[in-house]
Design an enzyme around this catalytic site. Structure first.
Site, PDB file in Angstrom:
ATOM      1  N   LYS A 212       0.888  -1.162   0.087  1.00  0.00           N
ATOM      2  CA  LYS A 212      -0.008   0.073  -0.042  1.00  0.00           C
ATOM      3  C   LYS A 212       0.801   1.312   0.203  1.00  0.00           C
ATOM      4  CE  LYS A 212      -2.214   1.507   3.572  1.00  0.00           C
ATOM      5  NZ  LYS A 212      -3.446   1.539   4.751  1.00  0.00           N
ATOM      6  N   GLU A 218      11.044  -4.794   3.498  1.00  0.00           N
ATOM      7  CA  GLU A 218      11.108  -6.027   2.887  1.00  0.00           C
ATOM      8  C   GLU A 218      10.423  -6.386   1.484  1.00  0.00           C
ATOM      9  OE1 GLU A 218      10.005  -4.918   5.782  1.00  0.00           O
ATOM     10  OE2 GLU A 218      10.359  -6.033   7.344  1.00  0.00           O
ATOM     11  N   GLY A 269      -3.819  -2.203   5.834  1.00  0.00           N
ATOM     12  CA  GLY A 269      -3.213  -3.380   5.482  1.00  0.00           C
ATOM     13  C   GLY A 269      -4.010  -4.490   5.767  1.00  0.00           C
ATOM     14  N   ARG A 270      -4.038  -4.639   7.273  1.00  0.00           N
ATOM     15  CA  ARG A 270      -4.767  -5.954   7.689  1.00  0.00           C
ATOM     16  C   ARG A 270      -6.103  -6.238   7.523  1.00  0.00           C
ATOM     17  NH1 ARG A 270      -3.205  -2.334  11.326  1.00  0.00           N
ATOM     18  NH2 ARG A 270      -4.533  -1.179  12.705  1.00  0.00           N
ATOM     19  N   GLU A 356      -2.402  -6.188  15.761  1.00  0.00           N
ATOM     20  CA  GLU A 356      -1.984  -4.687  15.565  1.00  0.00           C
ATOM     21  C   GLU A 356      -3.214  -3.638  15.677  1.00  0.00           C
ATOM     22  OE1 GLU A 356       1.019  -4.421  11.970  1.00  0.00           O
ATOM     23  OE2 GLU A 356      -1.063  -4.124  11.094  1.00  0.00           O
ATOM     24  N   HIS A 387      -2.224 -31.940  20.077  1.00  0.00           N
ATOM     25  CA  HIS A 387      -0.900 -32.737  20.587  1.00  0.00           C
ATOM     26  C   HIS A 387       0.054 -31.754  20.663  1.00  0.00           C
ATOM     27  CE1 HIS A 387      -3.003 -36.663  19.708  1.00  0.00           C
ATOM     28  NE2 HIS A 387      -3.509 -35.774  18.815  1.00  0.00           N
ATOM     29  N   LYS A 502      11.412  -0.331  12.946  1.00  0.00           N
ATOM     30  CA  LYS A 502      11.701   0.135  11.585  1.00  0.00           C
ATOM     31  C   LYS A 502      13.067   1.135  11.262  1.00  0.00           C
ATOM     32  CE  LYS A 502       7.197  -0.692   9.511  1.00  0.00           C
ATOM     33  NZ  LYS A 502       6.159  -0.233   8.723  1.00  0.00           N
TER      34      LYS A 502
HETATM   35  O1  LIG Z   1       1.515  -2.750   2.428  1.00  0.00           O
HETATM   36  P1  LIG Z   1       2.762  -2.068   2.730  1.00  0.00           P
HETATM   37  O2  LIG Z   1       2.554  -0.717   2.915  1.00  0.00           O
HETATM   38  O3  LIG Z   1       3.821  -2.711   2.234  1.00  0.00           O
HETATM   39  O4  LIG Z   1       2.760  -2.446   4.607  1.00  0.00           O
HETATM   40  C1  LIG Z   1       2.663  -3.826   4.832  1.00  0.00           C
HETATM   41  C2  LIG Z   1       2.463  -4.019   6.392  1.00  0.00           C
HETATM   42  O5  LIG Z   1       3.475  -3.303   7.165  1.00  0.00           O
HETATM   43  C3  LIG Z   1       2.608  -2.518   8.209  1.00  0.00           C
HETATM   44  O6  LIG Z   1       2.696  -1.087   8.286  1.00  0.00           O
HETATM   45  C4  LIG Z   1       3.292  -3.051   9.648  1.00  0.00           C
HETATM   46  O7  LIG Z   1       4.633  -2.690   9.478  1.00  0.00           O
HETATM   47  C5  LIG Z   1       1.270  -3.226   8.245  1.00  0.00           C
HETATM   48  O8  LIG Z   1       0.302  -2.516   8.830  1.00  0.00           O
HETATM   49  C6  LIG Z   1       1.005  -3.580   6.772  1.00  0.00           C
HETATM   50  O9  LIG Z   1       0.195  -4.590   6.751  1.00  0.00           O
END
Ligand SMILES: O=P(O)(O)OC[C@H]1O[C@](O)(CO)[C@@H](O)[C@@H]1O
Length: 526
Positions: A212, A218, A269-270, A356, A387, A502
């Site tokens: 987003k 990452e 995002g979530r 979150e 288990h 971060k």
């Molecule tokens: O879609 P993006 O902006 O890469 O963010 C990924 C994820 O990183 C976060 O901001 C948490 O670091 C989440 O809330 C989000 O889902």
């Protein structure tokens, strides 16, 4: 006009603390227990039901919870949200994920755009693209069909879509709607991307870059990792990549992608599985019709969340029983236990969605709260969990409320009858046994073999995990989390708690460190 008040300022909350505690073992034994199982149940969408017979509540507690729902104006707050008020106060944003699957109230116009129309337009764009890929109208440079879709994203741009894909993979195969295999790369650990790339034929793979913000370390690192692999294979990366992002992100309108699909800052995002974030990979994997069916299930469940009668609103009831357990009974965790292998990553998705959202110590005005908020969420599919960690759940010193999910029928339609029962019957027998064991316990003179009982659980029951029931399940939990956030007076829609790490990681990579940051960097050879 809604009033945002802390939970501990509500009269009904004080009353809730004074209600007589329910002896769960007692009320769940004998015919009384049977009666509770039949009556303590609320219909959900798509033929499912939320059954709370094995929760430590009775009609008294439920009546006070209904007062609390009213006093906290949960229905009005939900209406404010879906009618487009700025509910995410921290980031000054609307919260519109329900609008990706239906119109619950007024038209919401933001930035000069009707937002429902915008989300539908993006869904159509995704559907057209997916249909062209399936028909071989969009191909690799050699004119060959894509066979695999790989999603690159993390957090909400990974967990929800991945959990939904796994939930429907076998169903789609059984119903001849399985179009493309999907894989997911999320971790910045190079072994994640390397393993996925080693398992696919890159020449026939389409990569969906999902971010987003378009700035997540990452995801951008993994994009470069994949581009490098494509270049090494002599392939033009821009023929193999699409982006899902917001229109304001650095990834929008780039020549690096075949096309881009958009969501916006009003979809957290979530909460993005029902936007283009989930739409792209799920439509490519199973076809746009299956994604539409998933949205329809979520839309139907959203409508139930509008009901102001607590006992007819499964998400609100689940939420307030959770608040009672957390704030009055002092229980700090919740285990999500789907008796369905297809839901293997659903607990991981809920972990982000819940923790979150409601893992906060300040209210929506930034003032510290004097009560506990979001619980720790964890879980695994049954019967595997039995288990593993159920020992602690049955006999440990903490009481952990349990959220079971079960279906009467399996997805693949393949089963065997061994020793007088099918595997599906064995699976269901286990969840039944567990619920009663947790609630009622067992007397034994040997304390080591004694089960105290009184361990509360609920179960969501459906006929089968289908696109519709999956959508309804997702919506149920999203709305549950929202109602709990309202009750705790939190802003459930920002996530400042992820920022500090971060920032420090950037400093480590820039070798701008001292003290413990420097020492740990040396320890890990950075
Ligand atoms: O879609 P993006 O902006 O890469 O963010 C990924 C994820 O990183 C976060 O901001 C948490 O670091 C989440 O809330 C989000 O889902």
């Amino acid at each position: 006009m809604v009033e945002w008040k802390n939970l501990d300022t509500l009269k009904s909350y004080q009353e809730l603390k004074d209600t007589a505690r329910v002896n769960l073992a007692e009320v769940m034994s004998g015919e009384n227990g049977a009666e509770r199982v039949k009556t303590y149940s609320v219909p959900m969408a798509e033929g499912m039901a939320y059954n709370y017979a094995a929760k430590a509540v009775d009609d008294n507690v439920l009546a006070v919870l209904a007062k609390l729902a009213k006093e906290a104006q949960l229905t009005e707050k939900f209406a404010a949200l879906y009618n487009g008020e700025v509910i995410n106060t921290g980031e000054k944003r609307l919260v519109l994920h329900q609008l990706t699957r239906g119109q619950l109230g007024d038209a919401v116009v933001a930035d000069g755009v009707d937002k429902r129309a915008f989300y539908v337009e993006q869904q159509k764009k995704v559907a057209e693209f997916a249909n062209k890929v399936h028909a071989g109208e969009i191909t690799n440079a050699a004119g060959e069909k894509f066979t695999t879709v790989v999603q690159i994203g993390i957090g909400g741009s990974d967990l929800g879509p991945r959990a939904m894909y796994l939930a429907l993979e076998n169903w789609a195969k059984k119903h001849d709607t399985f179009k493309m295999e999907a894989k997911f790369i999320s971790n910045v650990d190079p072994d994640d991307a390397a393993a996925v790339l080693a398992s696919i034929d890159v020449a026939h793979s389409l990569f969906v870059l999902v971010s987003k913000s378009g700035t997540t370390l990452e995801t951008l690192t993994n994009e470069s990792f994949v581009k490098d692999a494509l270049a090494k294979a002599g392939l033009d990366a821009s023929r193999h990549m699409v982006a899902v992002t917001s229109e304001t992100s650095p990834l929008a309108k780039s020549d690096d992608y075949l096309t881009a699909f958009f969501m916006d800052d009003y979809i957290g995002g979530r909460y993005s599985s029902t936007s283009a974030v989930g739409g792209a990979v799920l439509s490519l994997a199973f076809g746009p019709e299956v994604f539409d069916r998933f949205l329809a299930g979520a839309a139907a469940e959203d409508v139930l969340a509008k009901n102001e009668n607590l006992l007819e609103n499964p998400a609100m009831l689940d939420a307030l029983i959770g608040v009672y357990e957390r704030n009055v009974l002092g229980m700090g965790c919740t285990a999500v236990l789907p008796y369905s292998q297809a839901l293997s990553r659903f607990p991981a998705h809920l972990q982000q969605a819940d923790m979150e959202s409601n893992g906060k110590s300040v209210n929506r005005f930034g003032e510290p709260v004097d009560y506990v908020t979001g619980p720790v969420i964890f879980g695994e599919p049954g019967t595997n969990g039995q288990h593993s960690f159920y020992q602690l759940l049955h006999q440990g010193t903490d009481i952990v409320p349990l959220q079971f999910i079960g279906f009467k029928n399996n997805q693949c339609g393949v089963d065997v009858d061994i020793q007088g029962s099918t595997s599906q019957q064995k699976l269901c027998a286990n969840v039944v046994a567990q619920m009663v064991a947790f609630a009622c316990g067992k007397e034994d003179e040997n304390r080591n073999k004694y089960f105290a009982g009184g361990r509360p659980s609920s179960i969501i029951v459906g006929d089968q995990l289908t696109p519709e029931t999956l959508g309804a399940l997702l919506s149920h939990f999203e709305n549950k989390i929202m109602f709990q956030g309202f009750a705790w007076n939190l802003n459930s829609f920002d996530q400042e708690g992820v920022q500090l790490g971060k920032v420090l990681a950037k400093r480590v990579l820039a070798h701008d460190t001292d003290g413990a940051l420097k020492a740990y960097s040396e320890l890990l050879n950075i």
